[in-house]
Design an enzyme around this catalytic site. Structure first.
Site, PDB file in Angstrom:
ATOM      1  N   LYS A 204       0.902  -1.129  -0.131  1.00 45.50           N
ATOM      2  CA  LYS A 204      -0.007  -0.055   0.071  1.00 45.50           C
ATOM      3  C   LYS A 204       1.002   1.234  -0.053  1.00 45.50           C
ATOM      4  CE  LYS A 204      -3.628   1.978   2.468  1.00 45.50           C
ATOM      5  NZ  LYS A 204      -4.687   2.186   3.786  1.00 45.50           N
ATOM      6  N   GLU A 210      10.445  -4.740   4.509  1.00 44.23           N
ATOM      7  CA  GLU A 210      10.725  -5.959   3.904  1.00 44.23           C
ATOM      8  C   GLU A 210      10.297  -6.224   2.390  1.00 44.23           C
ATOM      9  OE1 GLU A 210       9.016  -4.741   6.554  1.00 44.23           O
ATOM     10  OE2 GLU A 210       8.792  -6.241   8.140  1.00 44.23           O
ATOM     11  N   LYS A 509       9.094  -0.312  13.718  1.00 41.31           N
ATOM     12  CA  LYS A 509       9.679   0.069  12.311  1.00 41.31           C
ATOM     13  C   LYS A 509      10.687   1.164  12.603  1.00 41.31           C
ATOM     14  CE  LYS A 509       5.419  -0.772   9.879  1.00 41.31           C
ATOM     15  NZ  LYS A 509       4.350  -0.352   8.811  1.00 41.31           N
TER      16      LYS A 509
END
Ligand code: F6P
Length: 544
Positions: A204, A210, A509
């Protein structure tokens, strides 16, 4: 400031949960021989039987009062209408527009529907051109395999559905590459011929570490085999971030977008489902959407007391909040649904694992339970011990498929027999005197009976929901997935939390940038615990 109506509905429910014997299920069957029928509802192909829960008529009344007090129906209508129900991100949650029938959607959601229609037309044309050979690889070979590179919502839904629906007669093979652990790519790579492999970069945001790492790896593999420029003809992007896809070298005609009102875990109906259309065929993808649409229509029209998503959510509230059960297991008795629990783990825990309410204050009660699962019967030989005899009951969703797609009727009967037996064992249990009698009949000496019998007792009165569908196909799978999506929306309303954001994934993250720098040997500020782990990994890497 909590609303007095909502608080009083919660108090009434919790008072019922504190009553002696509130968890007991068997007496409810004794009191009401018609209980199985009374506690069963159907929507389309899906039957939901809640009879094996300690939900008495009084409890059901209190649960429905809570649903009314918390405005579940109003929340549902606002969601379908395109209102900004995702309040912390200031947008709607319009995954339902992706599968809506023309004219069945409020004006506010209309533009989402139009965008979905346009993208679907392009997805269909692309799918048919690839399958028909009009779009081919750089060498002129037809594409036989599609690799979807994505993670979380850009992986789990399509991977689950491909696992459920793919058969050897399908048009293409689908593979899913999610983990940044390159062992996954190394395991997949030998199965692929670059000349025949189409690669979908599904993200998205088109920034997920990753996915972008894997996209670069796989693009490099294609380039090595085919040359850098021809390799790009093997790529497509599924994303809302068109500029980033373009910068990666994927031309606009190969980018399939979707609206930012479609959350990752609700996105398999969007362009994120392109791997399904390619692997299963466009008609199967349309049936999947149609199944979800059928559940949407049920959810919008059925009264609270007959609504499957509402009832599933209310059973969860009863178990989590009134009885204090902190986990739930999902056991599909169908090997094809092996990844269904993994999809629900994200759908439910990423949506409902929240401790801050819509008003910004701490929520007053438990929210999203831990969700886990495995297909039956494998689960029986794994964690079912704890569910039968552990100290805290774990409610179970049993998903049973009446008709298999293989000719081995005996195997299938045994599969279903096991699923029903697990639900029965959880319900009826086995008391001490029955265990003692059984051991005595088997010739066990009194001393052994005294020592061992307590270990063989099953308390019973452990809850489960039984869901039965006639068969597993794209239409029934669409209904099942949408059932759980709407259950999540209901729980958001019931618990007063936003089920459509996921701020809890952000910190890890952010910090991965620092830990990556530390592993590269750069001096960065990390906690002493992380510094010690980094030092040990670097020491082991130096040894080799
Ligand atoms: O895990 C967090 C998350 O943001 C999910 O919600 C999402 O489905 C996944 O990461 C992948 O994100 P993207 O599609 O942007 O790569």
């Amino acid at each position: 400031m909590p609303s007095p109506t909502i608080e009083s509905a919660w108090s009434a429910l919790q008072a019922l949960g504190r009553r002696p014997g509130a968890h007991a299920i068997r007496p409810l069957f004794a009191d009401d021989p018609g209980r199985p029928a009374r506690m069963t509802r159907r929507a389309g192909d899906v039957l939901l039987d809640l009879s094996r829960s300690a939900i008495s008529p009084a409890v059901m009344g209190a649960l429905l009062d809570l649903a009314r007090a918390t405005g579940v129906e109003a929340f549902r209508d606002r969601m379908f209408g395109g209102a900004a129900v995702n309040v912390t991100e200031g947008r709607g949650a319009l995954h339902t527009a992706l599968r809506a029938a023309d004219g069945a959607i409020a004006e506010a959601a209309g533009s989402a529907l139009q965008q979905a229609r346009d993208t679907q037309a392009r997805m269909r044309a692309f799918t048919e051109a690839v399958q028909g050979g009009a779009i081919r690889g750089a060498t002129g070979a037809r594409f036989s395999d599609v690799v979807n590179i994505g993670i979380g919502g850009s992986d789990l839904g399509p991977a689950m559905a491909a696992r459920a629906l793919w058969t050897p007669g399908c048009p293409m093979r689908a593979h899913y590459l999610a983990n940044v652990d390159a062992h996954a790519w190394e395991a997949l790579r030998p199965n692929l011929d670059p000349a025949r492999t189409l690669v979908l970069v599904a993200s998205k945001t088109f920034t997920t570490q990753e996915t972008m790492t894997n996209a670069h790896l796989v693009r490099g593999w294609l380039a090595q085999a085919l040359g850098a420029a021809p390799a790009t003809t093997h790529l497509a992007a599924l994303s809302t971030n068109l500029p980033a896809a373009d910068a990666f070298g994927i031309p606009p005609e190969r980018v399939f977008g979707f609206a930012d009102t479609v959350g990752g875990r609700f996105s398999m109906w969007s362009a994120i489902g392109l791997s399904l259309a390619l692997a299963l065929g466009w008609p199967a993808f349309e049936r999947l959407l149609a199944g979800a649409r059928a559940m949407d229509e049920h959810f919008r029209a059925a009264p609270l007391a007959d609504s499957l998503p509402v009832l599933l959510a209310l059973a969860e509230v009863w178990h989590a909040n009134a009885l204090g059960y902190p986990a739930r297991a999902v056991l599909p008795y169908d090997e094809r649904l092996a990844r269904f629990p993994a999809h629900l783990q994200q759908l439910e825990m990423e949506s409902l694992g929240k401790a801050v309410g819509l008003d910004g204050g701490a929520v007053a009660r438990a929210t999203g339970p831990v969700v886990f699962g495995e297909p039956g019967t494998n689960a029986q030989h794994s964690f079912m011990q704890l569910i039968h005899q552990g100290p805290t009951p774990v409610p179970v969703d049993f998903i049973l498929v009446a008709n298999p797609d293989h000719p081995h009727a005996d195997s299938h009967r045994k599969l279903l027999a096991n699923g029903l037996a697990q639900a029965e064992a959880l319900l009826v249990g086995k008391p001490l005197d029955a265990v003692q009698a059984e051991m005595r009949a088997a010739g066990a000496p009194d001393g052994q009976i005294a020592a061992i019998a307590p270990h063989r007792v099953f308390t019973g009165d452990r809850p489960s929901n039984v869901i039965i569908v006639p068969r597993l196909d794209a239409f029934t799978l669409g209904q099942l997935v949408a059932l759980y999506e709407h259950k999540v929306a209901c729980l958001g309303a019931l618990w007063g939390i936003n089920p459509f954001d996921q701020w809890g994934v952000e910190l890890g993250k952010q910090l991965a940038g620092g830990t990556l720098a530390a592993l590269e040997g750069r001096a960065v500020a990390v906690s002493p615990a992380t510094a010690a782990s980094v030092a040990e990994i670097l020491r082991l890497q130096a040894i080799g």
